[in-house]
Each structure stands twice: as C-alpha cells, then as structure tokens.
Scaffold this motif. Structure first.
Motif, short mmCIF file in Angstrom:
data_model
loop_
_atom_site.label_atom_id
_atom_site.label_comp_id
_atom_site.label_asym_id
_atom_site.label_seq_id
_atom_site.Cartn_x
_atom_site.Cartn_y
_atom_site.Cartn_z
N ALA A 1 40.48 45.05 37.49
CA ALA A 1 39.34 45.80 38.02
C ALA A 1 38.61 45.01 39.11
N LEU A 2 38.41 43.72 38.87
CA LEU A 2 37.74 42.88 39.86
C LEU A 2 38.59 42.74 41.12
N SER A 3 39.90 42.64 40.94
CA SER A 3 40.79 42.52 42.09
C SER A 3 40.75 43.76 42.97
N LEU A 4 40.62 44.92 42.34
CA LEU A 4 40.50 46.17 43.10
C LEU A 4 39.27 46.14 44.00
N LEU A 5 38.14 45.72 43.44
CA LEU A 5 36.91 45.66 44.23
C LEU A 5 37.04 44.64 45.37
N ASN A 6 37.63 43.49 45.06
CA ASN A 6 37.79 42.46 46.06
C ASN A 6 38.67 42.93 47.22
N HIS B 1 44.42 31.16 27.50
CA HIS B 1 43.08 31.77 27.55
C HIS B 1 42.26 31.13 28.68
N GLY B 2 42.40 29.84 28.84
CA GLY B 2 41.72 29.17 29.94
C GLY B 2 42.23 29.67 31.29
N ALA B 3 43.54 29.91 31.40
CA ALA B 3 44.10 30.43 32.65
C ALA B 3 43.54 31.82 32.95
N ALA B 4 43.38 32.64 31.90
CA ALA B 4 42.79 33.96 32.09
C ALA B 4 41.35 33.86 32.59
N GLN B 5 40.60 32.90 32.05
CA GLN B 5 39.22 32.70 32.49
C GLN B 5 39.17 32.25 33.95
N VAL B 6 40.15 31.48 34.36
CA VAL B 6 40.22 31.07 35.77
C VAL B 6 40.38 32.29 36.66
N LEU B 7 41.27 33.21 36.28
CA LEU B 7 41.49 34.42 37.07
C LEU B 7 40.19 35.21 37.25
N VAL B 8 39.51 35.46 36.14
CA VAL B 8 38.30 36.27 36.18
C VAL B 8 37.20 35.56 36.97
N GLY B 9 37.00 34.28 36.72
CA GLY B 9 35.95 33.54 37.41
C GLY B 9 36.16 33.48 38.91
N THR B 10 37.40 33.27 39.32
CA THR B 10 37.71 33.20 40.75
C THR B 10 37.44 34.52 41.44
N LEU B 11 37.83 35.62 40.82
CA LEU B 11 37.63 36.93 41.42
C LEU B 11 36.14 37.29 41.52
N ILE B 12 35.38 36.94 40.50
CA ILE B 12 33.93 37.20 40.55
C ILE B 12 33.30 36.48 41.74
N LEU B 13 33.68 35.22 41.93
CA LEU B 13 33.14 34.47 43.06
C LEU B 13 33.50 35.12 44.39
N ARG B 14 34.75 35.55 44.54
CA ARG B 14 35.18 36.13 45.81
C ARG B 14 34.43 37.43 46.10
N ILE B 15 34.17 38.23 45.07
CA ILE B 15 33.43 39.47 45.28
C ILE B 15 31.99 39.17 45.70
N LEU B 16 31.36 38.19 45.04
CA LEU B 16 29.98 37.85 45.36
C LEU B 16 29.83 37.30 46.77
N VAL B 17 30.92 36.73 47.30
CA VAL B 17 30.87 36.18 48.66
C VAL B 17 31.27 37.23 49.70
N SER B 18 32.32 38.04 49.40
CA SER B 18 32.93 38.87 50.43
C SER B 18 32.08 40.08 50.84
N PHE B 19 31.47 40.78 49.88
CA PHE B 19 30.72 41.99 50.25
C PHE B 19 29.50 41.68 51.11
N PRO B 20 28.70 40.66 50.78
CA PRO B 20 27.59 40.33 51.69
C PRO B 20 28.08 39.93 53.09
N LEU B 21 29.21 39.23 53.15
CA LEU B 21 29.73 38.84 54.46
C LEU B 21 30.21 40.06 55.26
#
Length: 428
Positions: A345-350, A391-411
């Motif tokens: 879902a996060l990847s779709l938004l990104n 499980h840690g790898a899954a958390q990396v995926l989610v955390g990275t995508l959240i950061l990219r969304i928070l940066v990309s839409f304002p830009l």
C-alpha cells in the motif's frame, strides 16, 4: 520494405491503463510462477538463490540501464533519436554484464556452486529483458500500448513455460533460466523488432555503431539524476535481502523472498498505471497545462489508494491461506504477510509521486528522495535485521517507504510552485 504502421488515435487514459495493467499483470504472474515452481518442486534454499541473485544482479543492470524506458517515454520533444537511445542501451548492457560477472565470480565465489551457476544464468536473462524495456519506452512514446501487451504476453507465457519445463525435468536453476532467456531473446527478434520497424522506429546495428560519442554523452548528462535515482530504488529493495543472506540463512531468505514477491508483483501493477499516464503528464507539463497534469495525477492517486486499501484487507483475511496454498505451510508467517501488505500500500502511494516527478523532468528531486530512502534502508538493515531476522527485514521495507512518502509529496508540491525542472541538454 515493410510499410509504416498506421498510428491509431491516442487511447484514453483509462484504456491505456487497462491495457498496460493487463500486460504487467500477466508478466508479474509469470515471474511469480517462477518462484512458485521453485518453491514447490525445489527447496527454500533454491528460492533463496533466486532472491539473492536478483538482489545482486538487478542493481548492476539498473545502474547501467540509465532508466532509459522512462527517459524515452517522457522525451516528448524528441530531444534525442531512437538510435541514440539504442546505442546507449548496447554499451550500458555490455558494462552491466561485465560488472555482474565480476560481482558473482569474485564477491560470491565462496557460496554454493549451484547458487553461482544460477546467478550467472540469471545474468543472461537480463540481456533480452533490458532490450525489451527500451523498446517498450519507444512504443509507449507512440501510445502503442497494444504492442507492449503482445510482447509482454509472449515473454511471460513462453518464458514461464520454458522455465517450468526445464526445471521440472532437471531441477537445475541455471538451465531453467537459460531456457527462459532463449524465449525472451526470440521475442525481441521475431516480435518487437518488426513492430518497431513498422512504427518507423527500427534501428540497425550499423546505425547504432555510427552514433557519435557526443550524442551518447548528451543522453547520459540529461538522465543521470533519473538513472541514479532508479539505481538507489533497486539498492533500497536489495539491501534487506543482502543483509538477510549475510546475517541469517538462505532458507530464511527464501521465505522472505517468496512473500516479498507479493510486493514486487504489485509494484509491477502500479508501474503499469504510471507508464500509461507518465507520457500524458509529460506532454501536459510541456504545454504548461497544470490542470491536466494534476487531474491525471489525482486519478492515479485515487486508484492507488483504493488498491492499497484492498491489498491490506485481503492480506489480513486471506494472506496465510493464500501463501500456504501457493508455497506450502513452511512459508506462512502472518507478521511478514501483513508487513508486506502494508508495504504494498505504501509503495503504491510512493509511485504516484515518483512518476509525477519524472513527468515534470524533476530528476534531481527524485534523486534526493531515493537517496534518502537508500540511506534509511542501510541504517535500518544494520539495526533491525541482525536481531529481528525476516521480521526485521519487513520493518526495513515499511520504514523506508514511509520516509520516501514523507519526503516525495512535499517536494512534488514544491516543484510545482517553483517550476523545478532538470537541466535540459542540447544534443547538438
């Protein structure tokens, strides 16, 4: 001489999305079937071989591939010719093959021989694949999504049948990949090249060799930020998989990779939406038609929001049953399934922001977003994976995508108000 192909009317956005989406669904399913075949007929370790081979080879091809499909699709002003693009594709593919060989043969020489042979054969599959991606960019610029559909279907169906048949008969990953590569190569020669010739976009080897180095340099300078941004995206996805292979085991990597492919497959679906819309958005931006640009962006965003919500609900309700039915009970991990569903879902938004920045030629801003995501992926992988495993790898995926969304839409909004574009290079 083959008569030029008559150009049909420009398809509506809905039709373009529908055709491209169908093509990408078929291709995504075929690559998922490859994972399923290996999971069912092979072992988790062999799925791990595929996962690691993808993680170490794909970034090398992305790095040298220069995001040429995207560049050609948004080059609506014909900044460079098709011959220029194919010349760069030839030399970049040669570099990618040599770089991938060096990585596999030197960095992973101590791994199991079966993995090394599988990785080498996987490199061979990338050669016709990258040729097809550039051809799709040319077809996309001509609004011939029907031709992309035909080629994708031929590669998907023929490739997975060849792979499954050889793997079933031999149990050998390397031979199966070579069979898939053969089918893809035939598709390039017998289907794509004649279609491009009828579009008036056919390119001969003599023409490619005659392209001056200054033209190739001109393309490189124009799309370098876009290219590096694409590479950083690949590296961000590869980082947790490489870390898993380093800190855990091929078996854990195989379980993660099989579930992770749900994210990869869905990304192919979302890419279809962007591919159908990006040339249209680029033309609107070039005309200065901000209303059309944002209308198209809002349509894509609405569709991605709806699809993302559906994926999370379906992952919660059906995820474990589906994973068990497809791969087997050994691959069921509810935490991992839900994390990947959220990542989808996060990847779709990104992806909405990513394609919008590409259409505006805001390559430098896209580079900044993806660089931020790559750094986050490295830091989170070293922090979360050694103790948390898959499980840690899954958390990396989610955390990275959240950061990219928070940066990309304002830009993206900032780029609209500031009129940010990348440097336009005069090819002459």
């Amino acid at each position: 001489m083959t008569p030029p192909m008559q150009k049909p009317p420009t398809p509506s956005l809905f039709r373009a999305v529908r055709v491209t989406l169908a093509a990408n669904i078929i291709f995504a399913l075929s690559q998922w079937l490859v994972i399923i075949v290996v999971a069912r007929l092979g072992s988790p370790a062999q799925v791990g071989y595929i996962t690691l081979a993808t993680a170490i080879v794909t970034p090398a091809f992305a790095m040298t591939g220069m995001s040429l499909r995207e560049a050609r699709a948004v080059d609506v002003g014909s900044r460079f010719s098709d011959t220029d693009y194919y010349a760069l594709r030839f030399y970049s593919t040669l570099i990618a093959v040599l770089a991938s060989l060096a990585i596999v043969l030197f960095a992973y020489a101590g791994e199991a021989r079966a993995f090394v042979f599988a990785a080498l054969a996987f490199i061979v599959t990338k050669i016709p694949h990258v040729q097809s991606t550039l051809s799709y960019g040319v077809m996309q610029a001509h609004d011939r999504f029907d031709l992309i559909f035909k080629s994708n279907c031929a590669r998907a169906i023929g490739g997975v049948i060849a792979f499954a048949a050889v793997f079933y008969a031999s149990g050998n990953l390397a031979l199966a990949f070579l069979a898939q590569a053969l089918v893809w190569g035939v598709t390039v020669l017998r289907l794509e090249r004649p279609a491009l010739s009828r579009l008036g976009a056919g390119v001969s080897w003599a023409e490619v060799r005659a392209v001056p180095f200054t033209q190739i340099t001109g393309i490189v300078l124009w799309i370098l930020p876009l290219s590096v941004a694409g590479v950083l995206t690949m590296l961000s996805r590869a980082t947790p998989r490489v870390a898993l292979g380093e800190y855990v085991s091929f078996e854990a990597l195989g379980i993660f990779g099989a579930t992770f492919y749900l994210l990869t497959a869905t990304q192919l679906l979302t890419v279809a939406v962007g591919q159908a819309a990006v040339s249209r958005m680029a033309r609107a931006h070039q005309r200065g038609d901000s209303t059309e640009f944002w209308r198209t962006t809002s349509y894509v965003l609405a569709g991605c929001l709806a699809l993302g919500a559906a994926v999370i609900v379906l992952g919660y309700l059906l995820g474990p049953a589906v994973i068990s039915a497809i791969y087997g009970s050994a691959y069921v991990d509810f935490y991992l399934i839900m994390a990947v569903s959220i990542a989808v879902a996060l990847s779709l938004l990104n992806s909405v922001a990513q394609f919008s920045l590409t259409a505006r030629n805001s390559f430098r801003l896209k580079l900044f977003v993806n660089f931020s995501g790559f750094i986050a992926a490295i830091l989170l992988s070293f922090w979360l994976i050694p103790a948390g495993g898959i499980h840690g790898a899954a958390q990396v995926l989610v955390g990275t995508l959240i950061l990219r969304i928070l940066v990309s839409f304002p830009l993206l909004v900032w780029a609209y108000h500031r009129g940010e574009t990348t440097l336009h290079v005069d090819p002459t």
